[in-house]
Design a protein around this motif. Structure first.
Motif, PDB file in Angstrom:
ATOM      1  N   THR A  68      54.989   5.954 -50.774  1.00  0.00           N
ATOM      2  CA  THR A  68      54.876   7.328 -50.270  1.00  0.00           C
ATOM      3  C   THR A  68      54.571   8.298 -51.399  1.00  0.00           C
ATOM      4  N   LEU A  69      54.724   7.835 -52.631  1.00  0.00           N
ATOM      5  CA  LEU A  69      54.431   8.666 -53.792  1.00  0.00           C
ATOM      6  C   LEU A  69      53.053   8.293 -54.336  1.00  0.00           C
ATOM      7  N   SER A  70      52.827   8.549 -55.588  1.00  0.00           N
ATOM      8  CA  SER A  70      51.557   8.191 -56.207  1.00  0.00           C
ATOM      9  C   SER A  70      51.443   6.673 -56.338  1.00  0.00           C
ATOM     10  N   SER A  71      50.276   6.187 -56.692  1.00  0.00           N
ATOM     11  CA  SER A  71      50.039   4.757 -56.822  1.00  0.00           C
ATOM     12  C   SER A  71      51.017   4.156 -57.826  1.00  0.00           C
ATOM     13  N   PRO A 146      59.535   3.471 -57.434  1.00  0.00           N
ATOM     14  CA  PRO A 146      60.288   4.214 -56.415  1.00  0.00           C
ATOM     15  C   PRO A 146      59.481   4.414 -55.131  1.00  0.00           C
ATOM     16  N   GLU A 147      60.215   4.395 -54.012  1.00  0.00           N
ATOM     17  CA  GLU A 147      59.620   4.650 -52.696  1.00  0.00           C
ATOM     18  C   GLU A 147      58.422   3.742 -52.414  1.00  0.00           C
TER      19      GLU A 147
END
Length: 442
Positions: A68-71, A146-147
């Motif tokens: 859900t965050l950046s690559s 993360p995420e």
């Protein structure tokens, strides 16, 4: 009696909690599994005892990472080996710095990260690694991004090489299991033959419970034979070749029969009375379905592994059901002892009742001892033994089981002149005095 039972329950509760914290290693073999949208920071795949000729092969295909965050950084996801001694150091690192990535630890043996996937468009990797330092290692996958959720197909092979060329897919402490189970299967086969001979020689004293005990011995023999076949093929080829199916079938029948026989013997069914009371029937109605559930949990635990999300839940379920069944089978023996004490006050057969009380009191102690040993002592051996001697706990469990079977079958053998039930008239007065002195309170 109540204090003894409470102490038994408390001891089993402690063991169940300890087992939950220190789960035993799963049977190593060639495993192929699929991880779907998994966000767990660490996934345990295998726990294996390596010799100086150990190897681990990991193959991953169809890898995809959704975030859900950046690559996510591919170097933050990867596989590694961790020894039991280094586990404490890694836990301390994580405790001191919660954001610490285990892949950066100096105490792990890093295998590869997703940065090594080649070519990236196919997202696959296949590599074999030698393990030159003998020890018990756990194969982990770490996700420090993360995420993020990981999807991939994973195939693992862990093995040692014997004689320079033969692969041994059993852990260093379990490679003796095929021979161990085969030897015990021969012992039980001989036991079954002797039991059939004993029943044939004492036809007039054979009851239905004795036939059921013979079936129990047969199932135990077949169970151990299939266990030997299962471990042998896993050792040689990495897969059980269908022996695991037969093993679970006979294990299910054997465990249900064992608990049923203990309950029926404890009630005195067929050799003391031809029927079961309602409360005794209820015990069977509780124990048998719970044993079905316990065997389902055992299959899930044995055939999957800690990589599935609900593996810990299945372990807890198995332990809980096992504790309930162990406690339930004690009650019929206690009820029989109480019933015999009450009957002895009115029927005028003190010597005969004294013999029965002796028999059931001894059986009560033997059952308690068997449950204590197989649930507590065996677990302690499995926990404290070095990884090269894990087979010792299996040997101790089988020796205890064989001893329990021998004693139980001897105590309730078919015999026209069983010393427990045929006593001289002269012993009647002494027996009445013993019963009055309350020598048989539990």
């Amino acid at each position: 009696m109540t204090k003894t039972l409470l102490a038994f329950l408390q001891a089993l509760s402690v063991v169940s909690f300890s087992v939950f914290l220190l789960l035993p290693s799963i049977a190593a073999e060639i495993r192929t599994l699929t991880i779907m949208a998994d966000s767990r920071p660490m996934i345990l795949f295998e726990k294996f005892g390596f010799t100086h000729t150990g190897h681990v092969t990991v193959s991953v295909t169809g890898v995809s990472v959704a975030s859900t965050l950046s690559s996510p950084d591919p170097s933050r996801l990867g596989f590694f080996l961790l020894s039991e001694e280094s586990l404490i150091q890694v836990l301390l690192e994580l405790q001191q710095n919660p954001s610490f990535c285990v892949l950066d630890s100096l105490y792990i043996l890093s295998l590869f990260t997703f940065r090594d996937l080649s070519p990236p468009t196919h997202a696959s990797f296949n590599q074999s690694y030698p393990v030159s330092s003998p020890n018990e290692y756990s194969l982990f996958f770490a996700n420090c991004a993360p995420e993020s959720q990981v999807t991939m197909n994973v195939r693992t092979e862990v093995y040692n090489i014997d004689n320079g060329q033969t692969k041994d897919f059993l852990s260093a402490g379990r490679t003796q299991l095929p021979t161990l189970y085969f030897l015990f299967s021969i012992a039980y086969f001989a036991f079954l033959g002797f039991w059939i001979h004993t029943c044939y020689r004492n036809k007039r004293s054979v009851h239905r419970i004795h036939m059921l005990m013979a079936v129990l011995l047969l199932m135990k023999t077949l169970n151990l034979t299939c266990a030997a076949g299962d471990k042998h093929y896993v050792k040689v080829t990495g897969t059980p070749h269908g022996w695991d199916v037969l093993f679970y079938i006979f294990q299910f029948i054997r465990v249900v029969l064992l608990f049923t026989v203990i309950v029926l013997v404890g009630t005195g069914w067929s050799f003391l009375k031809p029927f079961l009371q309602e409360k005794e029937k209820k015990v069977l109605m509780i124990v048998i379905p719970l044993q079905v559930l316990a065997n389902v949990a055992s299959i899930v635990i044995g055939e999957t592994g800690p990589f599935i999300k609900d593996w810990m839940t299945w372990n807890q379920l198995f332990l809980l059901v096992d504790i309930i069944c162990c406690c339930a089978i004690i009650f019929p023996i206690v009820w029989s002892i109480r019933s015999l004490r009450e009957t002895s006050k009115t029927d005028g057969k003190a010597a005969r009742n004294l013999a029965k009380l002796t028999l059931f009191r001894q059986f009560y102690i033997i059952v308690i001892g068997y449950l204590y040993f197989t649930r507590i002592v065996v677990f302690a051996l499995r926990t404290i033994a070095a990884y090269r001697y894990q087979w010792v706990s299996n040997a101790a469990e089988e020796i205890a089981s064989l001893a329990f079977y021998l004693v139980m079958f001897y105590m309730f053998r078919p015999a026209e002149k069983n010393e427990y039930f045929v006593l001289d008239e002269e012993e009647e007065e002494a027996a009445m005095a013993a019963l009055r002195d309350e020598e048989f309170e539990l």
